[in-house]
Write a protein that holds these residues in place. Sequence first.
Motif, PDB file in Angstrom:
ATOM      1  N   LEU A 123       0.805  -1.142   0.149  1.00  0.00           N
ATOM      2  CA  LEU A 123       0.182  -0.081  -0.048  1.00  0.00           C
ATOM      3  C   LEU A 123       0.931   1.251   0.146  1.00  0.00           C
ATOM      4  O   LEU A 123       0.534   2.327  -0.583  1.00  0.00           O
ATOM      5  N   CYS A 124       1.805   1.481   0.908  1.00  0.00           N
ATOM      6  CA  CYS A 124       2.621   2.517   0.788  1.00  0.00           C
ATOM      7  C   CYS A 124       3.949   2.424   0.247  1.00  0.00           C
ATOM      8  O   CYS A 124       4.805   3.557  -0.077  1.00  0.00           O
ATOM      9  N   ASN A 125       4.668   1.125   0.263  1.00  0.00           N
ATOM     10  CA  ASN A 125       5.784   1.068  -0.586  1.00  0.00           C
ATOM     11  C   ASN A 125       6.832   1.568   0.420  1.00  0.00           C
ATOM     12  O   ASN A 125       8.165   1.585  -0.144  1.00  0.00           O
ATOM     13  N   ASN A 126       6.498   1.956   1.636  1.00  0.00           N
ATOM     14  CA  ASN A 126       7.712   2.514   2.365  1.00  0.00           C
ATOM     15  C   ASN A 126       7.311   1.976   3.798  1.00  0.00           C
ATOM     16  O   ASN A 126       7.201   2.885   4.587  1.00  0.00           O
ATOM     17  N   PRO A 127       7.406   0.683   4.044  1.00  0.00           N
ATOM     18  CA  PRO A 127       6.878   0.239   5.556  1.00  0.00           C
ATOM     19  C   PRO A 127       7.721   0.452   6.622  1.00  0.00           C
ATOM     20  O   PRO A 127       8.813   0.482   6.594  1.00  0.00           O
ATOM     21  N   ARG A 128       6.773   0.699   7.815  1.00  0.00           N
ATOM     22  CA  ARG A 128       7.452   0.441   8.826  1.00  0.00           C
ATOM     23  C   ARG A 128       6.367  -0.324   9.710  1.00  0.00           C
ATOM     24  O   ARG A 128       5.328   0.499  10.275  1.00  0.00           O
ATOM     25  N   TYR A 129       6.855  -1.416  10.338  1.00  0.00           N
ATOM     26  CA  TYR A 129       5.903  -2.152  11.218  1.00  0.00           C
ATOM     27  C   TYR A 129       6.217  -1.904  12.557  1.00  0.00           C
ATOM     28  O   TYR A 129       7.283  -2.022  12.857  1.00  0.00           O
ATOM     29  N   TYR A 130       5.132  -1.512  13.133  1.00  0.00           N
ATOM     30  CA  TYR A 130       5.410  -1.022  14.592  1.00  0.00           C
ATOM     31  C   TYR A 130       4.826  -1.880  15.824  1.00  0.00           C
ATOM     32  O   TYR A 130       4.819  -1.804  16.822  1.00  0.00           O
ATOM     33  N   LYS A 131       3.901  -2.672  15.254  1.00  0.00           N
ATOM     34  CA  LYS A 131       2.791  -3.362  16.162  1.00  0.00           C
ATOM     35  C   LYS A 131       2.759  -4.926  15.722  1.00  0.00           C
ATOM     36  O   LYS A 131       2.477  -5.013  14.789  1.00  0.00           O
ATOM     37  N   THR A 132       2.901  -5.783  16.690  1.00  0.00           N
ATOM     38  CA  THR A 132       2.783  -7.175  16.410  1.00  0.00           C
ATOM     39  C   THR A 132       1.536  -7.847  17.197  1.00  0.00           C
ATOM     40  O   THR A 132       1.573  -7.400  18.467  1.00  0.00           O
ATOM     41  N   ILE A 133       0.829  -8.424  16.539  1.00  0.00           N
ATOM     42  CA  ILE A 133      -0.396  -8.871  17.143  1.00  0.00           C
ATOM     43  C   ILE A 133       0.062 -10.522  17.057  1.00  0.00           C
ATOM     44  O   ILE A 133       0.032 -11.216  16.134  1.00  0.00           O
ATOM     45  N   LYS A 134       0.322 -11.489  18.151  1.00  0.00           N
ATOM     46  CA  LYS A 134       0.487 -12.759  18.125  1.00  0.00           C
ATOM     47  C   LYS A 134      -0.744 -13.622  18.466  1.00  0.00           C
ATOM     48  O   LYS A 134      -1.540 -13.395  19.420  1.00  0.00           O
ATOM     49  N   ILE A 135      -1.151 -14.462  17.602  1.00  0.00           N
ATOM     50  CA  ILE A 135      -2.325 -15.427  17.722  1.00  0.00           C
ATOM     51  C   ILE A 135      -1.943 -16.625  17.979  1.00  0.00           C
ATOM     52  O   ILE A 135      -1.076 -17.296  17.150  1.00  0.00           O
ATOM     53  N   ASP A 136      -2.363 -17.306  19.285  1.00  0.00           N
ATOM     54  CA  ASP A 136      -1.757 -18.554  19.696  1.00  0.00           C
ATOM     55  C   ASP A 136      -2.943 -19.529  19.945  1.00  0.00           C
ATOM     56  O   ASP A 136      -2.712 -20.256  20.815  1.00  0.00           O
ATOM     57  N   HIS A 137      -4.167 -19.094  19.671  1.00  0.00           N
ATOM     58  CA  HIS A 137      -5.080 -20.279  20.242  1.00  0.00           C
ATOM     59  C   HIS A 137      -5.685 -21.080  19.009  1.00  0.00           C
ATOM     60  O   HIS A 137      -6.588 -21.710  19.260  1.00  0.00           O
ATOM     61  N   PHE A 138      -5.076 -21.141  17.908  1.00  0.00           N
ATOM     62  CA  PHE A 138      -5.276 -22.158  17.134  1.00  0.00           C
ATOM     63  C   PHE A 138      -4.180 -23.364  16.966  1.00  0.00           C
ATOM     64  O   PHE A 138      -3.651 -23.327  17.884  1.00  0.00           O
ATOM     65  N   ASP A 139      -4.507 -24.130  16.151  1.00  0.00           N
ATOM     66  CA  ASP A 139      -3.389 -25.288  16.058  1.00  0.00           C
ATOM     67  C   ASP A 139      -1.847 -25.080  16.059  1.00  0.00           C
ATOM     68  O   ASP A 139      -1.189 -25.494  16.741  1.00  0.00           O
ATOM     69  N   PHE A 140      -1.634 -23.730  15.313  1.00  0.00           N
ATOM     70  CA  PHE A 140      -0.523 -23.246  15.290  1.00  0.00           C
ATOM     71  C   PHE A 140      -0.429 -21.739  15.417  1.00  0.00           C
ATOM     72  O   PHE A 140      -1.312 -21.247  15.151  1.00  0.00           O
ATOM     73  N   PRO A 141       0.681 -21.175  15.979  1.00  0.00           N
ATOM     74  CA  PRO A 141       0.763 -19.731  16.286  1.00  0.00           C
ATOM     75  C   PRO A 141       1.199 -19.011  15.007  1.00  0.00           C
ATOM     76  O   PRO A 141       1.765 -19.494  13.854  1.00  0.00           O
TER      77      PRO A 141
END
Length: 308
Positions: free
Chosen positions: A22-40
């Motif tokens: 979308l922006c071609n100039n990424p800065r990722y600042y937040k991580t959402i960890k999902i661990d309630h399925f068979d695999f994280p």
Amino acid sequence: MTKTQPKPEFFDLNDSDNSCFLCNNPRYYKTIKIDHFDFPFEYKTCKCGMVKQTPMPNEKFFEWFFNSDVFFSAKKTDKDFIWGYYDYFKDESSRMATSAYRHRRLKYIFEGTDRPLNVMKIGPATGTFLYLAKKKGHNVLGCDVSNQFANYAMENYDVPIDIGRFERKGYKDGQFDVIMLLNVIENVPNLDEFMQAIVRTLSPNGHFVFNYVDMHNNLIAKLQGKKYFIYRPPICYVIDRFTVAKMMKKYGFKIKRQHWDVRYMHLEKISTLLHWKWLLTLSKALGISRVNFPIYAYPSKVVVAVKA
Ligand SMILES: [Zn+2]
């Protein structure tokens, strides 16, 4: 019981944290960890607002997922968490009622024309919406990665569905007057390639109709946190009204209208999506688990955009 695990080759390792379509100039600042399925698995938020799964599922992931029993019938596989639908083909009455409602809302496209439209629906499920469009005299075609839907649509509604990924099918430039996708946009692993294919195959002034789950001020998402249904393995992107506006601008679309996406559902489906087993048990005991009623689901919005 063996656990259902995606293999390493089911992920696109080229779509890394160094990229944002979308922006071609990424800065990722937040991580959402999902661990309630068979695999994280994880989602990361870019400063432009786009949230994507990392690593990104690829086409092999979807071939596996959408043809697996885990998706088609959670009942059969006896799982606690419902990835797809509780019992997909039994939901047909809900889908037909929803498609009829959607046709009424989109009347100005499907009835405000004096010639048959070439209509493409990507991910048409069992083909109910296309069936109703065909009854109004339009030329309809679906495109889906699942064989099972295609056979069902042909046998029950005489609606043709091509098998495969839309962006790889080689449809002609300007072939379609309307391209629709409902409950699809979040499930597309390479949205840039996908959007380019839509722009190319849509006729000038053609309509692009899609829905999305709006994460902006989404109270249910806030209440449910990581358990919110959008954080599921096949969801590649999590979007809101602002990222949608940016996407439309980037690919040369003008948003013409937006309306709430009302769907017909029954309590069996709602309770399984929300992981509310008590509601499933209660509604079954009362004999009302499969009664359809309209709800403003999720909450999602339908966007009607025109190719500028
Ligand atoms: Zn970005």
